[in-house]
Design a protein around this motif. Structure first.
Motif, PDB file in Angstrom:
ATOM      1  N   HIS A  21       0.846  -1.189   0.000  1.00 28.85           N
ATOM      2  CA  HIS A  21       0.000   0.000   0.000  1.00 28.85           C
ATOM      3  C   HIS A  21       0.891   1.252   0.000  1.00 28.85           C
ATOM      4  O   HIS A  21       1.935   1.283   0.647  1.00 28.85           O
ATOM      5  CB  HIS A  21      -0.881   0.047   1.254  1.00 28.85           C
ATOM      6  CG  HIS A  21      -1.857  -1.084   1.365  1.00 28.85           C
ATOM      7  ND1 HIS A  21      -3.009  -1.159   0.608  1.00 28.85           N
ATOM      8  CD2 HIS A  21      -1.859  -2.186   2.149  1.00 28.85           C
ATOM      9  CE1 HIS A  21      -3.692  -2.253   0.927  1.00 28.85           C
ATOM     10  NE2 HIS A  21      -3.006  -2.894   1.855  1.00 28.85           N
ATOM     11  N   GLU A  74      -6.251   4.337  -3.595  1.00 28.71           N
ATOM     12  CA  GLU A  74      -6.027   3.003  -4.136  1.00 28.71           C
ATOM     13  C   GLU A  74      -7.260   2.574  -4.918  1.00 28.71           C
ATOM     14  O   GLU A  74      -8.388   2.710  -4.449  1.00 28.71           O
ATOM     15  CB  GLU A  74      -5.746   2.039  -2.991  1.00 28.71           C
ATOM     16  CG  GLU A  74      -5.125   0.733  -3.397  1.00 28.71           C
ATOM     17  CD  GLU A  74      -4.701  -0.043  -2.156  1.00 28.71           C
ATOM     18  OE1 GLU A  74      -5.440  -0.965  -1.760  1.00 28.71           O
ATOM     19  OE2 GLU A  74      -3.643   0.300  -1.577  1.00 28.71           O
ATOM     20  N   CYS A 134      -7.630  -0.636  -6.630  1.00 29.18           N
ATOM     21  CA  CYS A 134      -7.979  -2.041  -6.445  1.00 29.18           C
ATOM     22  C   CYS A 134      -6.729  -2.833  -6.076  1.00 29.18           C
ATOM     23  O   CYS A 134      -5.610  -2.303  -6.108  1.00 29.18           O
ATOM     24  CB  CYS A 134      -8.611  -2.636  -7.711  1.00 29.18           C
ATOM     25  SG  CYS A 134      -7.444  -2.859  -9.065  1.00 29.18           S
ATOM     26  N   THR A 135      -6.929  -4.085  -5.749  1.00 30.73           N
ATOM     27  CA  THR A 135      -5.841  -5.044  -5.591  1.00 30.73           C
ATOM     28  C   THR A 135      -5.864  -5.970  -6.797  1.00 30.73           C
ATOM     29  O   THR A 135      -6.910  -6.508  -7.150  1.00 30.73           O
ATOM     30  CB  THR A 135      -6.005  -5.863  -4.303  1.00 30.73           C
ATOM     31  OG1 THR A 135      -6.076  -4.985  -3.191  1.00 30.73           O
ATOM     32  CG2 THR A 135      -4.832  -6.811  -4.117  1.00 30.73           C
ATOM     33  N   GLN A 188      -4.141  -9.289  -8.880  1.00 28.77           N
ATOM     34  CA  GLN A 188      -3.308 -10.485  -8.805  1.00 28.77           C
ATOM     35  C   GLN A 188      -2.524 -10.621 -10.109  1.00 28.77           C
ATOM     36  O   GLN A 188      -3.101 -10.700 -11.192  1.00 28.77           O
ATOM     37  CB  GLN A 188      -4.169 -11.722  -8.551  1.00 28.77           C
ATOM     38  CG  GLN A 188      -4.879 -11.716  -7.206  1.00 28.77           C
ATOM     39  CD  GLN A 188      -3.927 -11.665  -6.031  1.00 28.77           C
ATOM     40  OE1 GLN A 188      -2.852 -12.270  -6.063  1.00 28.77           O
ATOM     41  NE2 GLN A 188      -4.316 -10.952  -4.981  1.00 28.77           N
ATOM     42  N   GLU A 200       0.543 -10.306  -5.598  1.00 29.25           N
ATOM     43  CA  GLU A 200      -0.413  -9.243  -5.298  1.00 29.25           C
ATOM     44  C   GLU A 200       0.185  -7.870  -5.598  1.00 29.25           C
ATOM     45  O   GLU A 200       1.302  -7.562  -5.188  1.00 29.25           O
ATOM     46  CB  GLU A 200      -0.831  -9.316  -3.826  1.00 29.25           C
ATOM     47  CG  GLU A 200      -1.988  -8.404  -3.470  1.00 29.25           C
ATOM     48  CD  GLU A 200      -2.487  -8.655  -2.055  1.00 29.25           C
ATOM     49  OE1 GLU A 200      -3.691  -8.892  -1.879  1.00 29.25           O
ATOM     50  OE2 GLU A 200      -1.650  -8.618  -1.131  1.00 29.25           O
ATOM     51  N   ARG A 201      -0.583  -7.037  -6.321  1.00 25.22           N
ATOM     52  CA  ARG A 201      -0.151  -5.682  -6.658  1.00 25.22           C
ATOM     53  C   ARG A 201      -1.267  -4.720  -6.288  1.00 25.22           C
ATOM     54  O   ARG A 201      -2.448  -4.992  -6.529  1.00 25.22           O
ATOM     55  CB  ARG A 201       0.156  -5.550  -8.153  1.00 25.22           C
ATOM     56  CG  ARG A 201       1.130  -6.577  -8.692  1.00 25.22           C
ATOM     57  CD  ARG A 201       2.535  -6.376  -8.173  1.00 25.22           C
ATOM     58  NE  ARG A 201       3.212  -5.297  -8.876  1.00 25.22           N
ATOM     59  CZ  ARG A 201       4.407  -4.827  -8.522  1.00 25.22           C
ATOM     60  NH1 ARG A 201       5.037  -5.331  -7.471  1.00 25.22           N
ATOM     61  NH2 ARG A 201       4.983  -3.861  -9.212  1.00 25.22           N
ATOM     62  N   PHE A 202      -0.884  -3.595  -5.705  1.00 30.22           N
ATOM     63  CA  PHE A 202      -1.854  -2.574  -5.315  1.00 30.22           C
ATOM     64  C   PHE A 202      -1.859  -1.478  -6.379  1.00 30.22           C
ATOM     65  O   PHE A 202      -0.811  -0.892  -6.673  1.00 30.22           O
ATOM     66  CB  PHE A 202      -1.523  -2.023  -3.939  1.00 30.22           C
ATOM     67  CG  PHE A 202      -1.613  -3.060  -2.857  1.00 30.22           C
ATOM     68  CD1 PHE A 202      -2.837  -3.376  -2.292  1.00 30.22           C
ATOM     69  CD2 PHE A 202      -0.487  -3.751  -2.439  1.00 30.22           C
ATOM     70  CE1 PHE A 202      -2.931  -4.360  -1.306  1.00 30.22           C
ATOM     71  CE2 PHE A 202      -0.571  -4.728  -1.458  1.00 30.22           C
ATOM     72  CZ  PHE A 202      -1.801  -5.033  -0.892  1.00 30.22           C
TER      73      PHE A 202
END
Length: 202
Positions: free
Chosen positions: A66, A72, A74-75, A77, A83-85
């Motif tokens: 984060h 932000e 979304c999250t 994949q 995982e990428r923010f």
């Protein structure tokens, strides 16, 4: 100096198209341009949309942690990186410094490792010269969906800045003095970002 952005053969969930649609409504993807984080940790991308004669952009960053939950989106994949923010570029100091640097130095977008070109010819209008400036320590003070103001250290001096990355780039006849501009194949000129820099009061 044109930097190279490494593009991986990866599956994304949600896809970039799905992220953009959630943020900006149903749109036609036109292409994108990228900048490179000098430390190699943050992906910086401006996704371009075109519906009829209207061009829009969604400038974002992708990172492993984060950076600003308020902005932000979304999250995501990523099948290679995990995982990428996904965050608005105006809320990520790495992206902010790179936008400002490219504009002030008169640099261009990064070259993609897969050879795909953006639909616009991207360049900054500044005259400092590529790789002549040192920009560090961005502190973001006020952030909206398309504008950020704050301070940074430019060549050892603390400066105020305001960076504007419009969601709907303006079509202009002449490029502003300090801007990121994109020119299409017909010669139409779009303002993709502008920056103002001033001395910081001590």
């Amino acid at each position: 100096m044109q930097r190279v952005s490494e593009i991986m053969d990866a599956t994304l969930s949600p896809t970039k198209a799905e992220v953009v649609e959630a943020v900006m409504g149903k749109s036609t993807m036109w292409g994108a341009f990228r900048f490179v984080d000098p430390d190699g940790e943050v992906g910086i991308e401006s996704i371009l949309l075109r519906d009829g004669g209207v061009v829009r952009q969604c400038a974002v960053t992708y990172r492993a942690d984060h950076i600003n939950p308020e902005h932000e989106l979304c999250t995501m994949q990523h099948s290679v990186l995990g995982e990428r923010f996904v965050t608005r570029a105006v809320a990520d100091p790495v992206a902010v410094l790179e936008f400002v640097r490219v504009i002030l130095e008169g640099d261009t977008n990064a070259q993609r490792s897969d050879g795909i070109l953006p639909p616009l010819d991207i360049r900054g209008t500044g005259t400092a010269g590529v790789d002549t400036l040192t920009l560090v320590d961005a502190e973001l003070a006020t952030i909206t969906s398309d504008t950020v103001s704050g301070t940074c250290v430019l060549n050892g001096e603390k400066k105020h800045f305001q960076l504007h990355i419009p969601l709907v780039p303006e079509l202009v006849e002449q490029a502003p003095a300090l801007a990121l501009i994109g020119t299409d194949k017909d010669g139409s000129l779009y303002v993709l970002a502008t920056v103002q820099v001033s001395s910081s009061a001590h």
